[in-house]
Design an enzyme around this catalytic site. Structure first.
Site, PDB file in Angstrom:
ATOM      1  N   HIS A  93      19.283  73.777  -3.060  1.00  0.00           N
ATOM      2  CA  HIS A  93      18.411  74.182  -1.945  1.00  0.00           C
ATOM      3  C   HIS A  93      19.179  74.094  -0.627  1.00  0.00           C
ATOM      4  O   HIS A  93      19.124  74.996   0.203  1.00  0.00           O
ATOM      5  CB  HIS A  93      17.185  73.259  -1.924  1.00  0.00           C
ATOM      6  CG  HIS A  93      16.216  73.552  -0.826  1.00  0.00           C
ATOM      7  ND1 HIS A  93      15.458  74.697  -0.774  1.00  0.00           N
ATOM      8  CD2 HIS A  93      15.875  72.829   0.281  1.00  0.00           C
ATOM      9  CE1 HIS A  93      14.688  74.673   0.310  1.00  0.00           C
ATOM     10  NE2 HIS A  93      14.929  73.564   0.977  1.00  0.00           N
ATOM     11  N   ASP A 147      12.999  64.707   4.172  1.00  0.00           N
ATOM     12  CA  ASP A 147      12.908  66.117   4.546  1.00  0.00           C
ATOM     13  C   ASP A 147      13.044  66.271   6.064  1.00  0.00           C
ATOM     14  O   ASP A 147      12.247  65.724   6.811  1.00  0.00           O
ATOM     15  CB  ASP A 147      11.562  66.678   4.071  1.00  0.00           C
ATOM     16  CG  ASP A 147      11.502  68.191   4.116  1.00  0.00           C
ATOM     17  OD1 ASP A 147      12.414  68.820   4.671  1.00  0.00           O
ATOM     18  OD2 ASP A 147      10.515  68.744   3.586  1.00  0.00           O
TER      19      ASP A 147
HETATM   20  C1  HEM Z   1      16.812  71.187   3.510  1.00  0.00           C
HETATM   21  C2  HEM Z   1      12.676  70.238   1.159  1.00  0.00           C
HETATM   22  C3  HEM Z   1      11.265  74.851   1.773  1.00  0.00           C
HETATM   23  C4  HEM Z   1      15.057  75.535   4.692  1.00  0.00           C
HETATM   24  C5  HEM Z   1      15.845  70.546   2.780  1.00  0.00           C
HETATM   25  C6  HEM Z   1      15.947  69.205   2.263  1.00  0.00           C
HETATM   26  C7  HEM Z   1      14.786  68.939   1.619  1.00  0.00           C
HETATM   27  C8  HEM Z   1      13.947  70.108   1.700  1.00  0.00           C
HETATM   28  C9  HEM Z   1      14.392  67.636   0.936  1.00  0.00           C
HETATM   29  C10 HEM Z   1      17.173  68.285   2.417  1.00  0.00           C
HETATM   30  C11 HEM Z   1      17.116  67.403   3.617  1.00  0.00           C
HETATM   31  C12 HEM Z   1      17.084  68.133   4.922  1.00  0.00           C
HETATM   32  O1  HEM Z   1      18.126  68.568   5.445  1.00  0.00           O
HETATM   33  O2  HEM Z   1      15.980  68.302   5.428  1.00  0.00           O
HETATM   34  C13 HEM Z   1      11.933  71.404   1.131  1.00  0.00           C
HETATM   35  C14 HEM Z   1      10.658  71.556   0.465  1.00  0.00           C
HETATM   36  C15 HEM Z   1      10.266  72.853   0.631  1.00  0.00           C
HETATM   37  C16 HEM Z   1      11.296  73.515   1.411  1.00  0.00           C
HETATM   38  C17 HEM Z   1       9.919  70.451  -0.287  1.00  0.00           C
HETATM   39  C18 HEM Z   1       9.034  73.545   0.128  1.00  0.00           C
HETATM   40  C19 HEM Z   1       8.720  73.567  -1.134  1.00  0.00           C
HETATM   41  C20 HEM Z   1      12.178  75.444   2.603  1.00  0.00           C
HETATM   42  C21 HEM Z   1      12.101  76.811   3.064  1.00  0.00           C
HETATM   43  C22 HEM Z   1      13.172  76.992   3.893  1.00  0.00           C
HETATM   44  C23 HEM Z   1      13.921  75.754   3.936  1.00  0.00           C
HETATM   45  C24 HEM Z   1      11.007  77.805   2.677  1.00  0.00           C
HETATM   46  C25 HEM Z   1      13.607  78.217   4.676  1.00  0.00           C
HETATM   47  C26 HEM Z   1      13.024  79.392   4.628  1.00  0.00           C
HETATM   48  C27 HEM Z   1      15.845  74.401   4.633  1.00  0.00           C
HETATM   49  C28 HEM Z   1      17.057  74.224   5.424  1.00  0.00           C
HETATM   50  C29 HEM Z   1      17.587  72.978   5.060  1.00  0.00           C
HETATM   51  C30 HEM Z   1      16.661  72.413   4.082  1.00  0.00           C
HETATM   52  C31 HEM Z   1      17.641  75.183   6.455  1.00  0.00           C
HETATM   53  C32 HEM Z   1      18.859  72.326   5.603  1.00  0.00           C
HETATM   54  C33 HEM Z   1      20.088  72.861   4.904  1.00  0.00           C
HETATM   55  C34 HEM Z   1      21.339  72.215   5.445  1.00  0.00           C
HETATM   56  O3  HEM Z   1      21.702  71.126   4.981  1.00  0.00           O
HETATM   57  O4  HEM Z   1      21.930  72.791   6.365  1.00  0.00           O
HETATM   58  N1  HEM Z   1      14.621  71.090   2.416  1.00  0.00           N
HETATM   59  N2  HEM Z   1      12.271  72.599   1.695  1.00  0.00           N
HETATM   60  N3  HEM Z   1      13.296  74.838   3.133  1.00  0.00           N
HETATM   61  N4  HEM Z   1      15.625  73.306   3.863  1.00  0.00           N
HETATM   62 FE1  HEM Z   1      13.993  72.976   2.728  1.00  0.00          FE
END
Ligand code: HEM
Length: 319
Positions: free
Chosen positions: A229, A156
């Protein structure tokens, strides 16, 4: 020397770009109605830098950093200064199936260090100063889980900006001069249905996230239908320019009480970018096709703050 007065005072941001650490504390408080509350909070924030020095010197390798965010409701009383252009309370996002709730909070302290004891000690000294000027809404202690994985098992933070794109995506600049050097912060405390998640195959989980689990390799965007996501959180403006945010999510929980969570924290120069992400996750794109991560993750809180520059904080007490 003569033209010194024409030079701009340099604006020093808070440590919004501090690295992900082994430990972090997320402390959200509201001001109490005591007559001195606002004054106490103001002088505590103005002295935050020296409070930080009290503990950071005790182990310089421990990467201590604390950033403070100020909520919309307390902004005017606390600062008597112009409001950051986009600052308002967290707006609930209601999808067909899942709701991003809005919960109270006047101040957020995002406390980071490689050492749990340093986070603890800083928070102890901070709470001593704040005393009965605040009441605690939520205190969450996050920890590093293996190679920066969340409790769903995925790495993450990968797509975070690095280098010069950090300030470019996180710090307000000339578009809002009185807020320059500051950053909007959105937090949401999520708990996971880990048994339910565990019933999915690794391949199903990877489709939901948009990356492979072991190697953390990005999957292609879906051409139609359910989006991952990763895809839902890729935001472009009307000119086709992509806008990143900086995420410092931390796992938290307690197996003994079957609590497994992710504390989401996003820093952004443009609040609308995070709001757009939430809309795409909860309402879905197209509407109805929400982010499947939400079928296994429930937000218990949702609060918005503005982290002004360090220079702004230091001057809070000077009227
Ligand atoms: C990408 C987990 C909530 C925004 C990711 C990734 C994971 C992850 C594993 C892929 C690896 C990375 O690029 O970091 C989670 C979990 C969440 C959560 C477990 C809560 C349950 C959120 C929320 C937002 C968000 C609430 C925004 C309001 C993003 C963004 C990316 C991302 C901007 C990168 C997208 C890209 O590749 O450009 N998240 N996330 N996430 N997440 Fe989350």
């Amino acid at each position: 020397k003569a033209n010194m007065s024409n030079q701009r005072v340099p604006i020093e941001p808070q440590r919004v770009d501090a690295p992900l650490t082994q430990s972090a504390t997320f402390l959200v408080v509201t001001a109490t109605k005591k007559p001195d509350s606002i004054n106490t909070i103001r002088s505590t924030l103005a002295g935050l830098d020296s409070l930080a020095k009290n503990v950071s010197i005790r182990d310089l390798s421990a990467q201590f950093a604390c950033t403070v965010g100020i909520g919309s409701d307390i902004w005017d009383d606390l600062t008597s200064l112009p409001r950051p252009a986009e600052l308002h309370s967290f707006r609930e996002v209601k999808g067909e199936k899942h709701i991003a709730v809005s919960t109270p909070g006047d101040l957020l302290f995002h406390i980071r260090s490689e050492r749990r004891d340093i986070c603890f000690e800083f928070e102890r000294q901070l709470m001593n100063q704040l005393g009965d000027a605040v009441s605690v809404v939520d205190e969450t202690v996050g920890f590093r889980y293996f190679d920066v994985r969340d409790l769903l098992g995925f790495v993450d933070g990968t797509a975070n900006p690095v280098g010069p794109s950090v300030p470019a995506s996180v710090l307000v600049a000339g578009e809002d001069t009185s807020a320059e050097g500051g950053s909007y912060i959105v937090v949401q405390k999520y708990t996971h249905d880990l048994p339910g998640w565990g019933h999915l195959s690794t391949e199903q989980q990877e489709k939901i996230i948009g990356r492979t689990k072991i190697d953390n390799v990005e999957l292609d965007d879906a051409e139609s239908g359910q989006r991952s996501h990763k895809t839902l959180n890729t935001i472009e403006d009307e000119n086709g320019e992509e806008h990143d945010i900086l995420r410092d999510n931390m796992p938290f929980g307690s197996p003994g009480s079957a609590e497994f969570g992710t504390y989401f924290i996003g820093y952004t120069r443009r609040l609308w970018v995070i709001e757009k992400m939430l809309e795409r996750m909860f309402v879905g794109d197209p509407p109805g096709l929400h982010d499947r991560i939400l079928d296994f993750s429930k937000p218990l809180t949702g609060t918005t703050f503005f982290a002004p520059s360090a220079s702004f904080l230091a001057n809070l007490d000077s009227e």
